[in-house]
Design a protein around this motif. Structure first.
Motif, short mmCIF file in Angstrom:
data_model
loop_
_atom_site.label_atom_id
_atom_site.label_comp_id
_atom_site.label_asym_id
_atom_site.label_seq_id
_atom_site.Cartn_x
_atom_site.Cartn_y
_atom_site.Cartn_z
N GLY A 64 0.82 -1.21 0.00
CA GLY A 64 0.00 0.00 0.00
C GLY A 64 0.85 1.26 0.00
O GLY A 64 0.61 2.19 -0.78
N ALA A 65 1.87 1.31 0.87
CA ALA A 65 2.74 2.49 0.95
C ALA A 65 3.55 2.66 -0.33
O ALA A 65 3.70 3.78 -0.85
CB ALA A 65 3.67 2.37 2.16
N ALA A 66 4.06 1.53 -0.87
CA ALA A 66 4.87 1.62 -2.09
C ALA A 66 4.01 2.04 -3.29
O ALA A 66 4.44 2.89 -4.10
CB ALA A 66 5.52 0.26 -2.36
N PHE B 145 3.66 8.95 14.36
CA PHE B 145 4.88 9.28 15.09
C PHE B 145 6.11 9.07 14.21
O PHE B 145 7.02 9.91 14.16
CB PHE B 145 4.98 8.42 16.35
CG PHE B 145 6.18 8.70 17.21
CD1 PHE B 145 6.15 9.70 18.17
CD2 PHE B 145 7.35 7.96 17.06
CE1 PHE B 145 7.25 9.97 18.96
CE2 PHE B 145 8.47 8.22 17.84
CZ PHE B 145 8.42 9.24 18.80
N LEU B 146 6.15 7.95 13.50
CA LEU B 146 7.29 7.66 12.64
C LEU B 146 7.42 8.68 11.51
O LEU B 146 8.53 9.11 11.18
CB LEU B 146 7.16 6.24 12.06
CG LEU B 146 7.22 5.07 13.06
CD1 LEU B 146 6.97 3.75 12.33
CD2 LEU B 146 8.55 5.03 13.78
N TYR B 147 6.28 9.08 10.95
CA TYR B 147 6.29 10.03 9.82
C TYR B 147 6.53 11.46 10.30
O TYR B 147 7.36 12.19 9.75
CB TYR B 147 4.97 9.93 9.06
CG TYR B 147 4.82 10.95 7.95
CD1 TYR B 147 5.51 10.80 6.75
CD2 TYR B 147 4.01 12.06 8.11
CE1 TYR B 147 5.38 11.73 5.72
CE2 TYR B 147 3.87 13.00 7.10
CZ TYR B 147 4.55 12.83 5.91
OH TYR B 147 4.43 13.76 4.91
N GLN B 148 5.81 11.86 11.35
CA GLN B 148 5.79 13.26 11.77
C GLN B 148 6.96 13.61 12.69
O GLN B 148 7.58 14.66 12.54
CB GLN B 148 4.46 13.55 12.47
CG GLN B 148 4.15 15.01 12.69
CD GLN B 148 2.75 15.20 13.25
OE1 GLN B 148 2.40 14.60 14.26
NE2 GLN B 148 1.95 16.02 12.60
N VAL B 149 7.27 12.74 13.65
CA VAL B 149 8.28 13.04 14.65
C VAL B 149 9.67 12.57 14.22
O VAL B 149 10.66 13.32 14.32
CB VAL B 149 7.92 12.41 16.02
CG1 VAL B 149 9.00 12.69 17.06
CG2 VAL B 149 6.57 12.95 16.51
N LEU B 150 9.77 11.35 13.71
CA LEU B 150 11.07 10.81 13.32
C LEU B 150 11.43 11.15 11.87
O LEU B 150 12.57 10.94 11.45
CB LEU B 150 11.11 9.30 13.52
CG LEU B 150 10.93 8.81 14.97
CD1 LEU B 150 11.16 7.31 15.06
CD2 LEU B 150 11.87 9.53 15.92
N TRP C 137 10.33 9.82 8.97
CA TRP C 137 10.44 8.72 8.01
C TRP C 137 9.58 9.01 6.78
O TRP C 137 8.55 9.69 6.87
CB TRP C 137 9.99 7.42 8.66
CG TRP C 137 10.90 6.89 9.73
CD1 TRP C 137 11.88 7.57 10.39
CD2 TRP C 137 10.91 5.56 10.25
NE1 TRP C 137 12.49 6.76 11.31
CE2 TRP C 137 11.92 5.51 11.24
CE3 TRP C 137 10.18 4.41 9.99
CZ2 TRP C 137 12.20 4.36 11.97
CZ3 TRP C 137 10.45 3.25 10.71
CH2 TRP C 137 11.46 3.23 11.68
N SER C 138 9.94 8.43 5.64
CA SER C 138 9.13 8.55 4.43
C SER C 138 7.96 7.56 4.48
O SER C 138 7.92 6.67 5.35
CB SER C 138 9.98 8.25 3.19
OG SER C 138 10.34 6.87 3.15
N PHE C 139 7.02 7.71 3.54
CA PHE C 139 5.89 6.78 3.47
C PHE C 139 6.38 5.34 3.32
O PHE C 139 5.89 4.43 3.99
CB PHE C 139 4.98 7.12 2.28
CG PHE C 139 4.16 8.36 2.47
CD1 PHE C 139 3.88 8.85 3.73
CD2 PHE C 139 3.66 9.05 1.37
CE1 PHE C 139 3.11 9.99 3.90
CE2 PHE C 139 2.89 10.19 1.53
CZ PHE C 139 2.63 10.67 2.80
N THR C 140 7.35 5.14 2.42
CA THR C 140 7.84 3.79 2.18
C THR C 140 8.54 3.22 3.41
O THR C 140 8.40 2.03 3.72
CB THR C 140 8.80 3.77 0.97
OG1 THR C 140 8.12 4.29 -0.17
CG2 THR C 140 9.28 2.36 0.67
N GLN C 141 9.29 4.07 4.12
CA GLN C 141 9.94 3.61 5.35
C GLN C 141 8.93 3.22 6.42
O GLN C 141 9.09 2.20 7.09
CB GLN C 141 10.88 4.70 5.88
CG GLN C 141 12.14 4.89 5.07
CD GLN C 141 12.96 6.07 5.56
OE1 GLN C 141 12.43 7.14 5.86
NE2 GLN C 141 14.27 5.89 5.63
N VAL C 142 7.89 4.04 6.57
CA VAL C 142 6.84 3.73 7.55
C VAL C 142 6.14 2.43 7.17
O VAL C 142 6.00 1.51 7.99
CB VAL C 142 5.80 4.87 7.64
CG1 VAL C 142 4.63 4.46 8.54
CG2 VAL C 142 6.44 6.13 8.19
#
Length: 405
Positions: free
Chosen positions: A156-158, A235-240, A242-247
């Motif tokens: 889905g993210a990819a 949290f992973l996207y906004q605070v750390l 990360w990109s969509f694919t990383q999340v």
């Protein structure tokens, strides 16, 4: 090939395909609507009807499966998921909160019709007394499903990055429609259909063991979704950063690993139970052990340790122990059920599962907005402890069928 094994493989294949779309659509909705400016709580509310109608569907779905057959119920679920995917391909101005909640409601109904049918079907394919085979088959079905749901998160993210929101939805809808046609041709009719037409009032279990298990399941799955649905990806996207694919990739790997552990649980448990299946004591032990992990992760974040390291390591360990808990529960609901009533018992049990997910989903957005990811983890620990305490009502599994009390 043995007919029971052949049917099991067809059901498993259909369940796998559906699960990929279920994981992908969840990741697509969370990331795309966060990108459109929705707050964490608003994103959580998009899943409100998805989880609410899961409760209703499991309650009605077991009764429906017992009347019309589990294979037909499963295919109705696949068809509804194709419709739900197609509904979300409309232009952005149409994607109001109410509209998306309606599409997600259809997806929730579809998911639980499919899951209830697939898991209940396993009981109909295994002979009485074959507890080792039952435990193995249901663990493989559930574990492989979760591994593929993780794959769905990544897909889905990819796809969101590669071909956009609507292109991703169209690809998923066409794939699932083809699988629906193939499984409808291969499966025999009437799987799990009761000889006598059950009354709707019979959906509520009067077996104490199943009621205790359903209550424990409610809090067990609430404990996961209270941080996993909204809090963690945001949290992973906004605070750390990360990109969509990383999340999507991280969540995918987490769920895949969780599924692989779940599929291997029978070997682990058989060694510690002298070749026998698990019982109530097993469920209690693993639930109390699980509570330690969200507490440890929350303390690590509170003390200012590197958040990415704490989350990656901590949630992997949480996933391993959660997988054992889930596999034991998935076996116990079938072990406590008679063949004739398995569809309704599984439906009742997954109604509780959906209720826990609903509460966890709503709280995930609300608590994250009010108290961050640490707050979500403390709530998770509390839910696990309640599940562990409720597990004191679970008996050991006897070789003969569990009788009603």
């Amino acid at each position: 090939m043995d007919q029971g094994l052949r049917n099991y493989l067809v059901v498993t294949g259909g369940y796998w395909a559906f699960t990929i779309t279920d994981g992908a659509i969840r990741m697509l909705v969370v990331l795309y609507f966060h990108l459109l400016g929705y707050s964490p709580f608003e994103v959580a509310m998009l899943f409100l009807f998805y989880e609410f109608f899961g409760i209703v569907t499991n309650l009605v779905g077991g009764w429906l499966g017992a009347r019309i057959g589990l294979n037909l119920t499963m295919h109705i679920g696949m068809g509804l998921q194709v419709v739900a995917l197609a509904l979300l391909t409309v232009p952005d101005p149409w994607l109001s909160v109410a509209y998306v909640m309606f599409a997600q409601a259809l997806s929730g109904i579809a998911k639980d019709l499919n899951k209830m049918s697939a898991k209940a079907s396993v009981k109909t394919m295994v002979k009485d007394g074959s507890e080792t085979t039952l435990f193995k088959w249901v663990a493989v079905l559930t574990g492989s499903k979760n591994a593929l749901k993780g794959g769905g998160y990544f897909i889905g993210a990819a796809l969101l990055e590669l071909i956009g929101f609507r292109g991703a939805l169209a690809v998923l809808a066409v794939m699932l429609l083809l699988v629906l046609i193939v499984t409808a041709i291969l499966l025999p009719t009437g799987l799990g259909k009761m000889k006598s037409k059950p009354k709707f009032t019979q959906v509520f279990s009067n077996i104490p063991a199943i009621n205790w298990l359903a209550a424990a399941r409610f809090f067990l799955f609430g404990s996961r979704d209270v941080w996993f649905v909204v809090g963690l990806p945001v949290f992973l996207y906004q605070v750390l950063g990360w990109s969509f694919t990383q999340v999507g990739g991280y969540l995918a790997l987490w769920i895949i690993g969780y599924g692989l552990v779940q599929a291997s649980v029978p070997r682990l448990v058989r060694r510690s139970h002298h070749g026998q299946g698990p019982g109530g004591g097993t469920a209690r032990f693993w639930a109390f052990l699980l509570a330690l992990f969200p507490i440890a992760i929350a303390l690590g974040l509170h003390m200012g340790w590197p958040a990415d390291t704490v989350l990656v390591i901590g949630l992997i360990l949480f996933g391993v122990v959660f997988a054992v808990n889930s596999a034991v529960h998935s076996y116990l609901i079938l072990a406590y059920s008679d063949h004739d009533k398995v569809a309704m018992n599984v439906g009742f049990y997954y109604m509780a599962n959906a209720g826990g997910r609903l509460l966890g989903t709503v709280l995930s957005g609300l608590i994250y907005q009010l108290d961050g990811l640490t707050g979500c983890l403390w709530w998770s620990a509390g839910f696990v402890l309640v599940a562990a305490l409720l597990s004191f009502g679970l008996p050991e599994v006897k070789r003969e069928a569990v009788t009603q009390e």
